[in-house]
Design an enzyme around this catalytic site. Structure first.
Site, PDB file in Angstrom:
ATOM      1  N   HIS A  23     -11.300 -11.109 -53.209  1.00  0.00           N
ATOM      2  CA  HIS A  23     -11.519 -12.424 -52.598  1.00  0.00           C
ATOM      3  C   HIS A  23     -12.882 -12.856 -53.099  1.00  0.00           C
ATOM      4  O   HIS A  23     -13.902 -12.544 -52.520  1.00  0.00           O
ATOM      5  CB  HIS A  23     -11.465 -12.362 -51.067  1.00  0.00           C
ATOM      6  CG  HIS A  23     -10.067 -12.137 -50.561  1.00  0.00           C
ATOM      7  ND1 HIS A  23      -9.747 -12.132 -49.228  1.00  0.00           N
ATOM      8  CD2 HIS A  23      -8.887 -11.933 -51.219  1.00  0.00           C
ATOM      9  CE1 HIS A  23      -8.434 -11.912 -49.098  1.00  0.00           C
ATOM     10  NE2 HIS A  23      -7.905 -11.787 -50.284  1.00  0.00           N
TER      11      HIS A  23
ATOM     12  N   GLU B  48       3.093 -13.437 -55.580  1.00  0.00           N
ATOM     13  CA  GLU B  48       1.709 -13.771 -55.926  1.00  0.00           C
ATOM     14  C   GLU B  48       1.420 -13.559 -57.406  1.00  0.00           C
ATOM     15  O   GLU B  48       1.756 -12.524 -57.969  1.00  0.00           O
ATOM     16  CB  GLU B  48       0.755 -12.889 -55.107  1.00  0.00           C
ATOM     17  CG  GLU B  48      -0.717 -13.070 -55.435  1.00  0.00           C
ATOM     18  CD  GLU B  48      -1.615 -12.216 -54.569  1.00  0.00           C
ATOM     19  OE1 GLU B  48      -1.166 -11.149 -54.105  1.00  0.00           O
ATOM     20  OE2 GLU B  48      -2.774 -12.618 -54.362  1.00  0.00           O
TER      21      GLU B  48
ATOM     22  N   GLU C  25      -0.010 -17.626 -53.792  1.00  0.00           N
ATOM     23  CA  GLU C  25       0.784 -16.624 -53.084  1.00  0.00           C
ATOM     24  C   GLU C  25       1.392 -17.144 -51.781  1.00  0.00           C
ATOM     25  O   GLU C  25       0.986 -16.753 -50.696  1.00  0.00           O
ATOM     26  CB  GLU C  25      -0.071 -15.390 -52.797  1.00  0.00           C
ATOM     27  CG  GLU C  25      -1.450 -15.664 -52.187  1.00  0.00           C
ATOM     28  CD  GLU C  25      -2.206 -14.361 -51.884  1.00  0.00           C
ATOM     29  OE1 GLU C  25      -1.598 -13.454 -51.310  1.00  0.00           O
ATOM     30  OE2 GLU C  25      -3.400 -14.284 -52.227  1.00  0.00           O
TER      31      GLU C  25
ATOM     32  N   TYR D  19       7.260 -15.197 -43.237  1.00  0.00           N
ATOM     33  CA  TYR D  19       7.248 -13.949 -42.473  1.00  0.00           C
ATOM     34  C   TYR D  19       7.978 -14.136 -41.154  1.00  0.00           C
ATOM     35  O   TYR D  19       7.787 -15.153 -40.472  1.00  0.00           O
ATOM     36  CB  TYR D  19       5.802 -13.518 -42.206  1.00  0.00           C
ATOM     37  CG  TYR D  19       4.962 -13.535 -43.469  1.00  0.00           C
ATOM     38  CD1 TYR D  19       4.908 -12.423 -44.302  1.00  0.00           C
ATOM     39  CD2 TYR D  19       4.269 -14.686 -43.851  1.00  0.00           C
ATOM     40  CE1 TYR D  19       4.188 -12.445 -45.481  1.00  0.00           C
ATOM     41  CE2 TYR D  19       3.549 -14.724 -45.031  1.00  0.00           C
ATOM     42  CZ  TYR D  19       3.502 -13.601 -45.844  1.00  0.00           C
ATOM     43  OH  TYR D  19       2.800 -13.640 -47.005  1.00  0.00           O
TER      44      TYR D  19
ATOM     45  N   ARG E 196       6.602 -12.455 -49.941  1.00  0.00           N
ATOM     46  CA  ARG E 196       5.449 -13.130 -50.559  1.00  0.00           C
ATOM     47  C   ARG E 196       5.531 -12.872 -52.058  1.00  0.00           C
ATOM     48  O   ARG E 196       5.969 -11.795 -52.475  1.00  0.00           O
ATOM     49  CB  ARG E 196       4.131 -12.575 -49.990  1.00  0.00           C
ATOM     50  CG  ARG E 196       2.876 -13.155 -50.626  1.00  0.00           C
ATOM     51  CD  ARG E 196       1.599 -12.830 -49.837  1.00  0.00           C
ATOM     52  NE  ARG E 196       1.239 -11.426 -49.831  1.00  0.00           N
ATOM     53  CZ  ARG E 196       1.333 -10.621 -48.784  1.00  0.00           C
ATOM     54  NH1 ARG E 196       1.766 -11.092 -47.631  1.00  0.00           N
ATOM     55  NH2 ARG E 196       0.991  -9.355 -48.867  1.00  0.00           N
TER      56      ARG E 196
ATOM     57  N   HIS F  47      -0.823 -18.305 -43.666  1.00  0.00           N
ATOM     58  CA  HIS F  47      -2.065 -18.136 -44.448  1.00  0.00           C
ATOM     59  C   HIS F  47      -2.214 -19.239 -45.484  1.00  0.00           C
ATOM     60  O   HIS F  47      -1.345 -20.104 -45.615  1.00  0.00           O
ATOM     61  CB  HIS F  47      -2.113 -16.739 -45.092  1.00  0.00           C
ATOM     62  CG  HIS F  47      -0.928 -16.395 -45.945  1.00  0.00           C
ATOM     63  ND1 HIS F  47      -0.712 -16.971 -47.172  1.00  0.00           N
ATOM     64  CD2 HIS F  47       0.108 -15.543 -45.750  1.00  0.00           C
ATOM     65  CE1 HIS F  47       0.399 -16.465 -47.704  1.00  0.00           C
ATOM     66  NE2 HIS F  47       0.923 -15.602 -46.850  1.00  0.00           N
TER      67      HIS F  47
ATOM     68  N   ASP G 176       2.035  -5.525 -52.661  1.00  0.00           N
ATOM     69  CA  ASP G 176       0.888  -6.406 -52.944  1.00  0.00           C
ATOM     70  C   ASP G 176      -0.222  -5.488 -53.427  1.00  0.00           C
ATOM     71  O   ASP G 176      -0.760  -4.694 -52.653  1.00  0.00           O
ATOM     72  CB  ASP G 176       0.487  -7.150 -51.664  1.00  0.00           C
ATOM     73  CG  ASP G 176      -0.659  -8.137 -51.897  1.00  0.00           C
ATOM     74  OD1 ASP G 176      -1.297  -8.095 -52.970  1.00  0.00           O
ATOM     75  OD2 ASP G 176      -0.936  -8.948 -50.982  1.00  0.00           O
TER      76      ASP G 176
ATOM     77  N   HIS H 109      -1.469  -7.856 -43.586  1.00  0.00           N
ATOM     78  CA  HIS H 109      -2.295  -6.803 -44.195  1.00  0.00           C
ATOM     79  C   HIS H 109      -1.815  -5.438 -43.698  1.00  0.00           C
ATOM     80  O   HIS H 109      -2.546  -4.687 -43.079  1.00  0.00           O
ATOM     81  CB  HIS H 109      -3.779  -7.006 -43.880  1.00  0.00           C
ATOM     82  CG  HIS H 109      -4.384  -8.120 -44.668  1.00  0.00           C
ATOM     83  ND1 HIS H 109      -5.637  -8.639 -44.412  1.00  0.00           N
ATOM     84  CD2 HIS H 109      -3.912  -8.825 -45.722  1.00  0.00           C
ATOM     85  CE1 HIS H 109      -5.886  -9.616 -45.266  1.00  0.00           C
ATOM     86  NE2 HIS H 109      -4.859  -9.749 -46.065  1.00  0.00           N
TER      87      HIS H 109
ATOM     88  N   ASP I  96      -4.464  -9.214 -58.812  1.00  0.00           N
ATOM     89  CA  ASP I  96      -3.844  -9.261 -57.483  1.00  0.00           C
ATOM     90  C   ASP I  96      -2.434  -9.826 -57.635  1.00  0.00           C
ATOM     91  O   ASP I  96      -2.274 -11.011 -57.923  1.00  0.00           O
ATOM     92  CB  ASP I  96      -4.713 -10.155 -56.582  1.00  0.00           C
ATOM     93  CG  ASP I  96      -4.284 -10.100 -55.114  1.00  0.00           C
ATOM     94  OD1 ASP I  96      -3.330  -9.385 -54.791  1.00  0.00           O
ATOM     95  OD2 ASP I  96      -4.942 -10.784 -54.291  1.00  0.00           O
TER      96      ASP I  96
ATOM     97  N   HIS J 104      -6.587 -17.562 -53.089  1.00  0.00           N
ATOM     98  CA  HIS J 104      -8.039 -17.368 -53.037  1.00  0.00           C
ATOM     99  C   HIS J 104      -8.570 -17.194 -54.439  1.00  0.00           C
ATOM    100  O   HIS J 104      -7.823 -16.901 -55.371  1.00  0.00           O
ATOM    101  CB  HIS J 104      -8.365 -16.146 -52.176  1.00  0.00           C
ATOM    102  CG  HIS J 104      -7.594 -14.917 -52.567  1.00  0.00           C
ATOM    103  ND1 HIS J 104      -7.982 -14.088 -53.582  1.00  0.00           N
ATOM    104  CD2 HIS J 104      -6.420 -14.413 -52.106  1.00  0.00           C
ATOM    105  CE1 HIS J 104      -7.089 -13.107 -53.709  1.00  0.00           C
ATOM    106  NE2 HIS J 104      -6.127 -13.282 -52.827  1.00  0.00           N
TER     107      HIS J 104
ATOM    108  N   ASP K 258     -23.055  14.433 -44.634  1.00  0.00           N
ATOM    109  CA  ASP K 258     -23.558  14.237 -46.001  1.00  0.00           C
ATOM    110  C   ASP K 258     -22.468  13.779 -46.976  1.00  0.00           C
ATOM    111  O   ASP K 258     -22.594  13.931 -48.180  1.00  0.00           O
ATOM    112  CB  ASP K 258     -24.277  15.490 -46.507  1.00  0.00           C
ATOM    113  CG  ASP K 258     -23.352  16.701 -46.518  1.00  0.00           C
ATOM    114  OD1 ASP K 258     -22.209  16.571 -46.029  1.00  0.00           O
ATOM    115  OD2 ASP K 258     -23.782  17.762 -47.010  1.00  0.00           O
TER     116      ASP K 258
HETATM  117 MN   LIG Z   1      -4.148 -12.137 -52.872  1.00  0.00          MN
END
Ligand SMILES: [Mn+2]
Length: 425
Positions: free
Chosen positions: A354, A394, A374, A378, A392, A343, A253, A236, A264, A347, A38
């Site tokens: 996103h 951004e 961004e 890496y 990175r 990447h 990030d 991520h 972001d 976005h 629950d």
């Molecule tokens: Mn982003």
């Protein structure tokens, strides 16, 4: 001031009406999702429903039918006194219906009601989110054979295909909210600085940032990434399980979500205030690529061109570091940067972190879009002079009439010397 949600409904009705076929749109609240037994996951309003209504209500459905005498309908369940005793009374629906100039239908059978409202339409935009009345209606209609459809729409389209057309372009009230969210994100970064020293756990920094958001009436727009040293090579990174070491770069990030709008931001912070010359070079390369990409942003430019501007600068940098060899144009053609910059350049950003896109490579920037820029590099294992690491940077950028505005420009510094001084002070 005019209700921005009512204005969006008006715009949607015009778009639906202008279609060559008779179209309707059906959007429902997100279902409440069970975590176990629950216990439920924290509830978040459906982004499209919020966009058009401003409501966080559960069990609400909005139906738009531009050709009907009552073009805007809200469907809600009857009041549940027992549920209200446990969960508290929800915001009343009647004032909402009034503000949106909507008719209000109260029923325990929303799917049946939606089907009845769709008679006489050729096409309908419906959600696919399982457990919503909108998806229920989609399932009902798609399971009917042609003779059973009678006067019901035979063309079923995912609602996002319609809502993206509107949500892609932010109005001034939306831009203001993203900016406010960015101020809180910047505040969290500013206030977490004293924690950024050797021996501190990544999760402690993540917890402080999310605490800061909640104290300021916001929520994390997504799981905060705090990745030190080699952890930052994981795009991520979720475990936040490492401890900081002096001289490493710490990638954060993160983004506050305020009143349903996300920010972001990614920043690199030198642990203990200083870093190695090699990591410093890497930082400068990524920063240059980011500034060049941001400079490109204006109406009429393809996302692909923004991406390529950054990728070219990163390629120059990889050559400078001795990680790539050869002619830069040739290296660009081969996509030699891809193992290190795997990447996209960014976005769309809005109610969702996103957000409604097209941000495909072919998509063209238009006034009112908000995108992140961004770039990153890496290295999952040591390369050239570098240890395993990731960098990175951004920011959130609004496309304006003639160019762009960096919505996060004043949120938090990118000057690594200044950051070093702030930490060692
Ligand atoms: Mn982003």
């Amino acid at each position: 001031m005019k209700n921005p949600h009512a204005l969006r409904i008006k715009k949607a009705l015009t778009l639906l009406k202008d279609a060559p076929r008779k179209e309707a749109l059906v959007i429902s609240s997100n279902p409440s999702v069970i975590r176990s037994r629950d216990t439920h996951y924290p509830y978040r309003a459906n982004s499209d429903l919020f966009y058009f209504t401003g409501s966080h209500a559960e069990d609400l459905t909005l139906v738009l039918r531009p050709h009907a005498a009552d073009p805007v309908i809200l469907i809600a369940p009857p009041e549940d006194k027992v549920k209200n005793m446990w969960d508290g009374a929800p915001a009343p629906i009647k004032p909402l219906a009034k503000a949106l100039k909507a008719g209000l239908l109260t029923t325990h059978e929303p799917v049946k009601q939606i089907i009845a409202l769709l008679r006489g339409h050729e096409a309908v935009y419906l959600q696919s989110i399982e457990g919503t009345p909108s998806a229920g209606a989609k399932l009902d209609l798609s399971s009917r054979s042609t003779p059973l459809l009678r006067n019901l729409p035979a063309t079923l389209v995912d609602a996002e295909q319609f809502t993206a057309r509107l949500r892609l372009f932010k109005d001034p009230s939306e831009v203001a909210r993203i900016k406010e969210a960015a101020v809180i994100t910047g505040g969290a970064l500013q206030n977490v600085l004293p924690l950024i020293e050797a021996g501190v756990a990544e999760r402690e920094i993540g917890a402080f940032i999310e605490y800061f958001y909640k104290v300021h009436g916001a929520e994390p727009a997504f799981g905060t990434i705090v990745a030190s040293g080699a952890s930052a090579a994981t795009l991520h990174y979720r475990s936040l399980s490492r401890k900081l070491k002096k001289g490493e770069l710490l990638l954060i990030d993160t983004g506050a979500e305020l009143d349903m709008y996300a920010s972001d931001i990614t920043r690199m912070i030198p642990v203990g205030g200083t870093t190695s010359p090699e990591l410093r070079d890497l930082y400068d390369i990524v920063l240059r690529a980011q500034l060049i990409a941001i400079k490109k942003v204006r109406p009429g430019v393809r996302m692909m061109d923004v991406f390529n501007a950054a990728a070219r600068e990163l390629t120059y940098g990889l050559k400078y570091l001795g990680i790539l060899n050869g002619n830069v144009s040739q290296l660009m053609k081969k996509g030699a940067f891809k193992p290190y910059f795997p990447h996209g350049i960014g976005h769309s950003l809005g109610i969702d972190v996103h957000d409604a896109t097209p941000t495909g490579q072919e998509s063209i920037l238009e006034k009112g879009m908000v995108i992140t820029i961004e770039p990153g590099l890496y290295f999952s294992k040591p390369a050239g002079p570098l240890p395993a690491c990731g960098v990175r940077i951004e920011d959130d950028v609004l496309v304006t009439t003639r160019g762009h505005e960096v919505l996060t420009a004043n949120a938090f510094t990118k000057d690594i010397d200044e950051l070093g001084m702030l930490i060692t002070r």
